[in-house]
Motif scaffolding. Structure first.
Motif, mmCIF file in Angstrom:
data_model
loop_
_atom_site.group_PDB
_atom_site.id
_atom_site.type_symbol
_atom_site.label_atom_id
_atom_site.label_comp_id
_atom_site.label_asym_id
_atom_site.label_seq_id
_atom_site.Cartn_x
_atom_site.Cartn_y
_atom_site.Cartn_z
ATOM 1 N N CYS A 214 0.832 -1.209 0.000
ATOM 2 C CA CYS A 214 0.000 0.000 0.000
ATOM 3 C C CYS A 214 0.870 1.264 0.000
ATOM 4 N N PRO A 215 0.713 2.115 -1.027
ATOM 5 C CA PRO A 215 1.550 3.318 -1.097
ATOM 6 C C PRO A 215 1.116 4.457 -0.176
ATOM 7 N N VAL A 216 -0.096 4.374 0.387
ATOM 8 C CA VAL A 216 -0.578 5.464 1.241
ATOM 9 C C VAL A 216 -0.814 5.031 2.689
ATOM 10 N N ALA A 217 -0.418 3.829 3.046
ATOM 11 C CA ALA A 217 -0.532 3.332 4.426
ATOM 12 C C ALA A 217 -1.937 3.518 4.995
ATOM 13 N N CYS A 218 -2.938 3.008 4.267
ATOM 14 C CA CYS A 218 -4.325 3.166 4.701
ATOM 15 C C CYS A 218 -4.959 1.844 5.118
ATOM 16 N N ILE A 219 -4.133 0.876 5.578
ATOM 17 C CA ILE A 219 -4.663 -0.437 5.950
ATOM 18 C C ILE A 219 -4.265 -0.775 7.389
ATOM 19 N N PRO A 220 -5.020 -0.256 8.353
ATOM 20 C CA PRO A 220 -4.754 -0.578 9.754
ATOM 21 C C PRO A 220 -5.531 -1.820 10.200
ATOM 22 N N VAL A 221 -5.291 -2.220 11.437
ATOM 23 C CA VAL A 221 -6.073 -3.292 12.057
ATOM 24 C C VAL A 221 -7.485 -2.772 12.292
ATOM 25 N N ASN A 222 -8.460 -3.606 12.019
ATOM 26 C CA ASN A 222 -9.855 -3.249 12.228
ATOM 27 C C ASN A 222 -10.204 -3.501 13.697
ATOM 28 N N PRO A 223 -10.445 -2.461 14.488
ATOM 29 C CA PRO A 223 -10.710 -2.651 15.916
ATOM 30 C C PRO A 223 -12.001 -3.408 16.196
ATOM 31 N N ALA A 224 -12.878 -3.511 15.223
ATOM 32 C CA ALA A 224 -14.130 -4.250 15.404
ATOM 33 C C ALA A 224 -13.947 -5.751 15.205
ATOM 34 N N HIS A 225 -12.771 -6.164 14.741
ATOM 35 C CA HIS A 225 -12.519 -7.581 14.460
ATOM 36 C C HIS A 225 -11.164 -8.011 15.023
ATOM 37 N N VAL A 226 -11.023 -7.947 16.334
ATOM 38 C CA VAL A 226 -9.775 -8.314 16.985
ATOM 39 C C VAL A 226 -9.734 -9.835 17.158
ATOM 40 N N GLU A 227 -8.653 -10.453 16.678
ATOM 41 C CA GLU A 227 -8.480 -11.901 16.766
ATOM 42 C C GLU A 227 -7.040 -12.206 17.172
ATOM 43 N N THR A 228 -6.845 -13.328 17.833
ATOM 44 C CA THR A 228 -5.498 -13.765 18.181
ATOM 45 C C THR A 228 -4.834 -14.399 16.966
ATOM 46 N N ARG A 229 -3.541 -14.572 17.043
ATOM 47 C CA ARG A 229 -2.829 -15.264 15.959
ATOM 48 C C ARG A 229 -3.368 -16.690 15.799
ATOM 49 N N GLU A 230 -3.720 -17.327 16.912
ATOM 50 C CA GLU A 230 -4.286 -18.673 16.855
ATOM 51 C C GLU A 230 -5.644 -18.657 16.155
ATOM 52 N N GLY A 231 -6.446 -17.635 16.429
ATOM 53 C CA GLY A 231 -7.737 -17.497 15.772
ATOM 54 C C GLY A 231 -7.588 -17.261 14.280
ATOM 55 N N LEU A 232 -6.585 -16.461 13.912
ATOM 56 C CA LEU A 232 -6.319 -16.218 12.495
ATOM 57 C C LEU A 232 -5.864 -17.495 11.799
ATOM 58 N N MET A 233 -5.060 -18.308 12.489
ATOM 59 C CA MET A 233 -4.615 -19.580 11.913
ATOM 60 C C MET A 233 -5.804 -20.522 11.738
ATOM 61 N N ALA A 234 -6.707 -20.550 12.704
ATOM 62 C CA ALA A 234 -7.905 -21.392 12.593
ATOM 63 C C ALA A 234 -8.760 -20.941 11.403
ATOM 64 N N LYS A 235 -8.881 -19.625 11.225
ATOM 65 C CA LYS A 235 -9.637 -19.102 10.077
ATOM 66 C C LYS A 235 -8.955 -19.506 8.775
ATOM 67 N N TYR A 236 -7.634 -19.377 8.725
ATOM 68 C CA TYR A 236 -6.869 -19.790 7.545
ATOM 69 C C TYR A 236 -7.152 -21.258 7.211
ATOM 70 N N LEU A 237 -7.111 -22.122 8.225
ATOM 71 C CA LEU A 237 -7.344 -23.546 7.992
ATOM 72 C C LEU A 237 -8.768 -23.796 7.488
ATOM 73 N N ARG A 238 -9.759 -23.096 8.043
ATOM 74 C CA ARG A 238 -11.149 -23.226 7.566
ATOM 75 C C ARG A 238 -11.268 -22.787 6.119
ATOM 76 N N LEU A 239 -10.634 -21.688 5.777
ATOM 77 C CA LEU A 239 -10.686 -21.205 4.399
ATOM 78 C C LEU A 239 -10.031 -22.190 3.438
ATOM 79 N N GLN A 240 -8.945 -22.831 3.873
ATOM 80 C CA GLN A 240 -8.264 -23.803 3.023
ATOM 81 C C GLN A 240 -9.134 -25.040 2.787
ATOM 82 N N GLN A 241 -9.861 -25.458 3.818
ATOM 83 C CA GLN A 241 -10.746 -26.624 3.680
ATOM 84 C C GLN A 241 -11.938 -26.314 2.785
ATOM 85 N N ALA A 242 -12.401 -25.067 2.840
ATOM 86 C CA ALA A 242 -13.559 -24.672 2.026
ATOM 87 C C ALA A 242 -13.204 -24.606 0.546
ATOM 88 N N GLY A 243 -11.907 -24.535 0.288
ATOM 89 C CA GLY A 243 -11.448 -24.586 -1.083
ATOM 90 C C GLY A 243 -11.405 -23.311 -1.765
#
Length: 83
Positions: A54-83
């Motif tokens: 991003c050339p304008v640095a406009c992509i911060p963390v969304n405070p409405a969707h706070v997740e742990t690294r473990e939660g993000l990994m679980a989401k990644y695995l679900r997305l991979q299974q969904a194909g």
């Protein structure tokens, strides 16, 4: 945590193709990130690729969707299974 794109986005089109989860799409006025698909690139890369390009640095963390690294990994695995 999911990321979000702020209204400072200049619609330069560089972030969308970098997202390995297809979480970025064009919104009404600027790009948006689907928090259900955003894993901050956990499972793919060490750093969020959209933030890296991003050339304008406009992509911060969304405070409405706070997740742990473990939660993000679980989401990644679900997305991979969904194909």
């Amino acid at each position: 945590m999911a990321l979000m794109i702020t209204d400072e986005c200049i619609n330069c089109d560089v972030c969308e193709p970098e997202c390995p989860n297809q979480a970025i799409s064009m919104g009404a006025d600027y790009y948006q990130i689907d928090p259900a698909r955003c894993t901050e690139c956990v499972g793919h890369f060490d750093e969020p690729q959209c933030v890296q390009v991003c050339p304008v640095a406009c992509i911060p963390v969304n405070p409405a969707h706070v997740e742990t690294r473990e939660g993000l990994m679980a989401k990644y695995l679900r997305l991979q299974q969904a194909g």
